[in-house]
Design an enzyme around this catalytic site. Structure first.
Site, PDB file in Angstrom:
ATOM      1  N   ASP A   1       0.854  -1.194   0.000  1.00 31.49           N
ATOM      2  CA  ASP A   1       0.000   0.000   0.000  1.00 31.49           C
ATOM      3  C   ASP A   1       0.888   1.241   0.000  1.00 31.49           C
ATOM      4  O   ASP A   1       1.608   1.481   0.959  1.00 31.49           O
ATOM      5  CB  ASP A   1      -0.880  -0.057   1.263  1.00 31.49           C
ATOM      6  CG  ASP A   1      -1.636   1.236   1.485  1.00 31.49           C
ATOM      7  OD1 ASP A   1      -1.814   1.994   0.504  1.00 31.49           O
ATOM      8  OD2 ASP A   1      -2.044   1.484   2.634  1.00 31.49           O
TER       9      ASP A   1
ATOM     10  N   ASP B   1      -3.928   3.909   2.770  1.00 33.22           N
ATOM     11  CA  ASP B   1      -5.368   3.683   3.014  1.00 33.22           C
ATOM     12  C   ASP B   1      -5.651   2.245   3.445  1.00 33.22           C
ATOM     13  O   ASP B   1      -6.809   1.849   3.585  1.00 33.22           O
ATOM     14  CB  ASP B   1      -6.201   4.060   1.781  1.00 33.22           C
ATOM     15  CG  ASP B   1      -5.922   3.159   0.585  1.00 33.22           C
ATOM     16  OD1 ASP B   1      -5.026   2.292   0.683  1.00 33.22           O
ATOM     17  OD2 ASP B   1      -6.592   3.325  -0.450  1.00 33.22           O
TER      18      ASP B   1
ATOM     19  N   ASP C   1      -1.924  -1.178  -3.747  1.00 37.69           N
ATOM     20  CA  ASP C   1      -2.253  -0.422  -4.963  1.00 37.69           C
ATOM     21  C   ASP C   1      -1.165  -0.591  -6.015  1.00 37.69           C
ATOM     22  O   ASP C   1      -0.135  -1.219  -5.773  1.00 37.69           O
ATOM     23  CB  ASP C   1      -2.486   1.056  -4.618  1.00 37.69           C
ATOM     24  CG  ASP C   1      -1.387   1.600  -3.721  1.00 37.69           C
ATOM     25  OD1 ASP C   1      -0.208   1.327  -4.003  1.00 37.69           O
ATOM     26  OD2 ASP C   1      -1.712   2.283  -2.715  1.00 37.69           O
TER      27      ASP C   1
ATOM     28  N   ASP D   1      -5.519 -10.270 -15.224  1.00 31.40           N
ATOM     29  CA  ASP D   1      -6.574 -11.245 -14.971  1.00 31.40           C
ATOM     30  C   ASP D   1      -7.806 -10.775 -15.737  1.00 31.40           C
ATOM     31  O   ASP D   1      -8.262  -9.646 -15.547  1.00 31.40           O
ATOM     32  CB  ASP D   1      -6.871 -11.237 -13.463  1.00 31.40           C
ATOM     33  CG  ASP D   1      -7.246 -12.595 -12.933  1.00 31.40           C
ATOM     34  OD1 ASP D   1      -8.122 -13.238 -13.541  1.00 31.40           O
ATOM     35  OD2 ASP D   1      -6.686 -12.992 -11.904  1.00 31.40           O
TER      36      ASP D   1
ATOM     37  N   ASP E   1     -10.048 -16.040 -16.147  1.00 35.05           N
ATOM     38  CA  ASP E   1     -10.814 -16.574 -15.032  1.00 35.05           C
ATOM     39  C   ASP E   1     -11.886 -17.570 -15.496  1.00 35.05           C
ATOM     40  O   ASP E   1     -12.628 -17.278 -16.442  1.00 35.05           O
ATOM     41  CB  ASP E   1     -11.486 -15.367 -14.354  1.00 35.05           C
ATOM     42  CG  ASP E   1     -12.067 -15.692 -13.009  1.00 35.05           C
ATOM     43  OD1 ASP E   1     -11.310 -16.126 -12.130  1.00 35.05           O
ATOM     44  OD2 ASP E   1     -13.294 -15.514 -12.831  1.00 35.05           O
TER      45      ASP E   1
ATOM     46  N   GLU F   1      -7.917 -20.492 -16.379  1.00 36.58           N
ATOM     47  CA  GLU F   1      -8.304 -21.179 -15.146  1.00 36.58           C
ATOM     48  C   GLU F   1      -9.464 -22.109 -15.503  1.00 36.58           C
ATOM     49  O   GLU F   1     -10.503 -21.655 -15.985  1.00 36.58           O
ATOM     50  CB  GLU F   1      -8.736 -20.175 -14.080  1.00 36.58           C
ATOM     51  CG  GLU F   1      -8.946 -20.860 -12.736  1.00 36.58           C
ATOM     52  CD  GLU F   1      -9.936 -20.151 -11.822  1.00 36.58           C
ATOM     53  OE1 GLU F   1      -9.860 -20.354 -10.611  1.00 36.58           O
ATOM     54  OE2 GLU F   1     -10.809 -19.407 -12.331  1.00 36.58           O
TER      55      GLU F   1
ATOM     56  N   HIS G   1      -4.483 -17.042  -4.862  1.00 33.26           N
ATOM     57  CA  HIS G   1      -5.333 -16.238  -3.967  1.00 33.26           C
ATOM     58  C   HIS G   1      -6.582 -16.990  -3.507  1.00 33.26           C
ATOM     59  O   HIS G   1      -7.356 -16.461  -2.714  1.00 33.26           O
ATOM     60  CB  HIS G   1      -5.748 -14.965  -4.702  1.00 33.26           C
ATOM     61  CG  HIS G   1      -6.567 -15.285  -5.918  1.00 33.26           C
ATOM     62  ND1 HIS G   1      -6.034 -15.905  -7.033  1.00 33.26           N
ATOM     63  CD2 HIS G   1      -7.884 -15.118  -6.178  1.00 33.26           C
ATOM     64  CE1 HIS G   1      -6.979 -16.108  -7.914  1.00 33.26           C
ATOM     65  NE2 HIS G   1      -8.120 -15.640  -7.431  1.00 33.26           N
ATOM     66  N   ASP G   2      -6.822 -18.191  -4.037  1.00 31.39           N
ATOM     67  CA  ASP G   2      -8.007 -18.981  -3.655  1.00 31.39           C
ATOM     68  C   ASP G   2      -7.650 -20.165  -2.760  1.00 31.39           C
ATOM     69  O   ASP G   2      -8.548 -20.936  -2.390  1.00 31.39           O
ATOM     70  CB  ASP G   2      -8.694 -19.552  -4.903  1.00 31.39           C
ATOM     71  CG  ASP G   2      -9.309 -18.479  -5.783  1.00 31.39           C
ATOM     72  OD1 ASP G   2      -9.716 -17.428  -5.255  1.00 31.39           O
ATOM     73  OD2 ASP G   2      -9.384 -18.698  -7.010  1.00 31.39           O
TER      74      ASP G   2
HETATM   75  C1  GLC Z   1     -11.956 -17.715  -9.954  1.00 35.18           C
HETATM   76  C2  GLC Z   1     -11.147 -16.764  -9.112  1.00 35.18           C
HETATM   77  C3  GLC Z   1     -11.828 -16.586  -7.804  1.00 35.18           C
HETATM   78  C4  GLC Z   1     -13.205 -16.008  -8.068  1.00 35.18           C
HETATM   79  C5  GLC Z   1     -13.989 -16.827  -9.072  1.00 35.18           C
HETATM   80  C6  GLC Z   1     -15.146 -16.053  -9.620  1.00 35.18           C
HETATM   81  O1  GLC Z   1     -12.003 -18.987  -9.419  1.00 35.18           O
HETATM   82  O2  GLC Z   1      -9.830 -17.219  -8.979  1.00 35.18           O
HETATM   83  O3  GLC Z   1     -11.109 -15.780  -6.919  1.00 35.18           O
HETATM   84  O4  GLC Z   1     -13.936 -15.925  -6.880  1.00 35.18           O
HETATM   85  O5  GLC Z   1     -13.207 -17.198 -10.182  1.00 35.18           O
HETATM   86  O6  GLC Z   1     -14.700 -15.043 -10.474  1.00 35.18           O
END
Ligand code: GLC
Length: 558
Positions: free
Chosen positions: A23, A27, A31, A100, A201, A257, A330-331
């Site tokens: 950051d 805030d 960013d 992304d 995605d 993905e 991140h998931d």
């Molecule tokens: C993908 C992303 C995830 C998101 C989902 C819906 O799996 O990696 O973070 O919640 O798609 O967009």
């Protein structure tokens, strides 16, 4: 150009979750300027590509995975000028940047959806997927990824719209050529601004059969949407079109993905001759520690199952197609907490997991903080969690009869917030992530686990990852060597070869917290060997090797 010459076959990608990276303006939210500030750190690590999680305008129902404007930067992340500056700085440092692209769905605040739901929809109603109800209820029994029906009633339209994720994430209607043309325009817009590719995605969900009713309903009367959505009838056609209409004009990386994809389908998606994607993210190794369909029905990951899955993918994509390699994103929870040992052997097991993955064939992805051996968040109360999936998952578990503490312990193990706690830059206040109040709690273990300490310590996980990345850049076998699993039945050792014509690499990884003996099987010529990598920092001999806890060794055999 031969496929072996594609730049991304020798590249290592680093994933940045901008919200939690750095950051710059206090805030509490990371960013773009923060990312730019830290590009030198990534250069020093040695990676080639930076993947930024969504940076477009979003109301953050699902932290950017609900886009309300594909051409505007999320205001809390900065401006278009900040973006241009990031790209310029990255390119000057020799780093590529991929974005992304979230186009299975938009936000319900997107102009297209607002218009679609209005009395004056113009062409936009058909941008989304609408159906009449059946017997006073939704059109079918699909359960959304975040719980509840995947259909939401809209009183103005007088129909239900489909949302595979949150109600604020309506699915786009890819059957409509105008939708596809609009997506192509968005892709060109950023490619022309200098981006080097896309992570797409849930891209295998873009073609569906909404008439399909899930047959396997659970106790809530709802069932999986995957049979009617994953790799649907026109998925390959739409991807070929993207390639033809847009991507073939640029020398870029694309990674899709693709949940619920098996290797045979992965070959179709990534076979260069079919002109679809360069590589995909499959989920099979992310499912070894769950029972059945629900991610909240958890069990312990067993190494032999992990080995079976990863080896299957290595072999299946060896001749045609290409693998992406990842432990986390991140998931997902932190790999060292999930698959190895985040206590006494945290450093050793983080290095071992890194070695195991980075010596495989494919393009490795490092999720921010993995190179430090960051651990799960360890949140103590529900209110510390932010993620919609975690909060809904908790409610679902309690509704199904689990106690609150059981539900919390499941979140501890699997919540997506485990990966989303701020990056640990130093041992100071808020780990050097922000001067303000962080949007998600910082892990208190940043006093020990942080980038500043890791960069200075020759034996750190960070410096080990640097060596792994260098090895990929310098050693041809890491890219092209044939994968061969050995000791298929060993309960604690995961070992494989990467074979060339005259030489090979032998990779030996221990998943044990005790010493364990490695004996090379017959047919593996260990005569002339050299230690290329050793996580305990000493030369090893592959004949009669006693592995230390969680040790990984790579030998060059000739
Ligand atoms: C993908 C992303 C995830 C998101 C989902 C819906 O799996 O990696 O973070 O919640 O798609 O967009």
């Amino acid at each position: 150009m031969s496929e072996d010459d594609k730049w991304w076959r020798r590249a290592v990608v680093y994933q940045v979750y901008p919200r939690s990276f750095r950051d710059s303006d206090g805030d509490g939210v990371g960013d773009l300027r923060g990312v730019t500030e830290k590009l030198l750190y990534l250069r020093n690590l040695g990676v080639d590509v930076v993947w930024l999680n969504p940076i477009f305008e979003s109301p953050n129902v699902d932290n950017g995975y609900d886009t309300s404007d594909y051409r505007r930067i999320q205001p809390e992340f900065g401006t278009l000028e900040d973006f241009d500056e990031l790209i310029r700085t990255a390119h000057d440092l020799g780093l590529k940047v991929i974005l992304d692209l979230v186009v299975n769905h938009t936000s319900d605040r997107h102009e297209w959806f607002r218009r679609a739901c209005s009395e004056d929809p113009g062409p936009y109603r058909d941008f989304y997927i609408w159906r009449d109800g059946v017997d006073g209820g939704p059109p079918n029994n699909w359960r959304s990824s975040f719980g509840g029906s995947a259909w939401e009633w809209n009183p103005v339209v007088g129909k239900y719209y489909l949302h595979l994720f949150a109600t604020g994430q309506p699915d786009l209607n890819w059957e409509n050529p105008e939708v596809r043309a609009a997506v192509h325009d968005v892709m060109r817009f950023w490619l022309d601004r200098g981006v080097d590719g896309y992570r797409m995605d849930v891209i295998n969900l873009i073609s569906k059969y909404p008439e399909y009713a899930s047959t396997e309903a659970g106790p809530d009367g709802l069932g999986s949407y995957y049979p009617g959505c994953a790799s649907g009838p026109r998925a390959h056609e739409f991807l070929m079109e993207l390639r033809r209409e847009v991507l073939d004009d640029y020398d870029v990386l694309t990674v899709g993905e693709t949940p619920r994809t098996v290797p045979e389908q992965a070959v179709l998606y990534t076979d260069p001759e079919r002109h679809e994607l360069d590589m995909i993210f499959h989920f099979e190794h992310m499912h070894v520690d769950r029972r059945g369909d629900s991610k909240w029905n958890i069990c312990q990951a067993e190494m032999p199952e992990l080995r079976r899955v990863l080896s299957r993918w290595q072999t299946a994509l060896a001749e045609r197609g290409w693998n992406s390699l990842y432990w986390s994103n991140h998931d997902q929870p932190r790999p060292v907490s999930r698959f190895a040992n985040d206590g006494r052997y945290r450093v050793e097991s983080a290095k071992m997991l890194g070695t195991l993955l980075h010596l495989m064939q494919g393009t490795p992805y490092i999720y921010q903080g993995e190179e430090l051996g960051m651990t799960n968040a360890g949140f103590l109360t529900l209110d510390q969690f932010d993620d919609i999936d975690s909060v809904n998952g908790y409610r679902g578990l309690v509704a199904a009869g689990h106690s609150e503490s059981e539900a919390l312990s499941v979140l501890h193990a699997r919540s997506r917030d485990n990966a989303r706690t701020p990056m640990q830059w130093d041992g100071g206040e808020n780990a050097g992530f922000t001067d303000g109040s962080p949007w998600l709690p910082v892990n208190p273990n940043h006093d020990e686990i942080n980038a500043t300490a890791a960069e200075q310590d020759a034996d750190s996980v960070f410096n080990h990852y640097r060596r792994l990345i260098d090895l990929r850049h310098d050693c041809e076998l890491v890219t092209t060597g044939r994968y061969r699993l050995i000791l298929e039945e060993h309960p604690e050792i995961f070992a494989y070869l990467r074979e060339g014509e005259e030489e090979s690499l032998l990779v030996v990884c221990s998943f044990s917290d005790r010493t364990v003996e490695f004996t090379p099987p017959a047919g593996v010529a260990t005569g002339a060997s050299e230690t290329v990598i050793s996580t305990y920092g000493v030369d090893r001999d592959p004949t009669g090797l006693t592995l230390e806890p969680y040790e990984a060794v790579v030998f060059h055999l000739s």
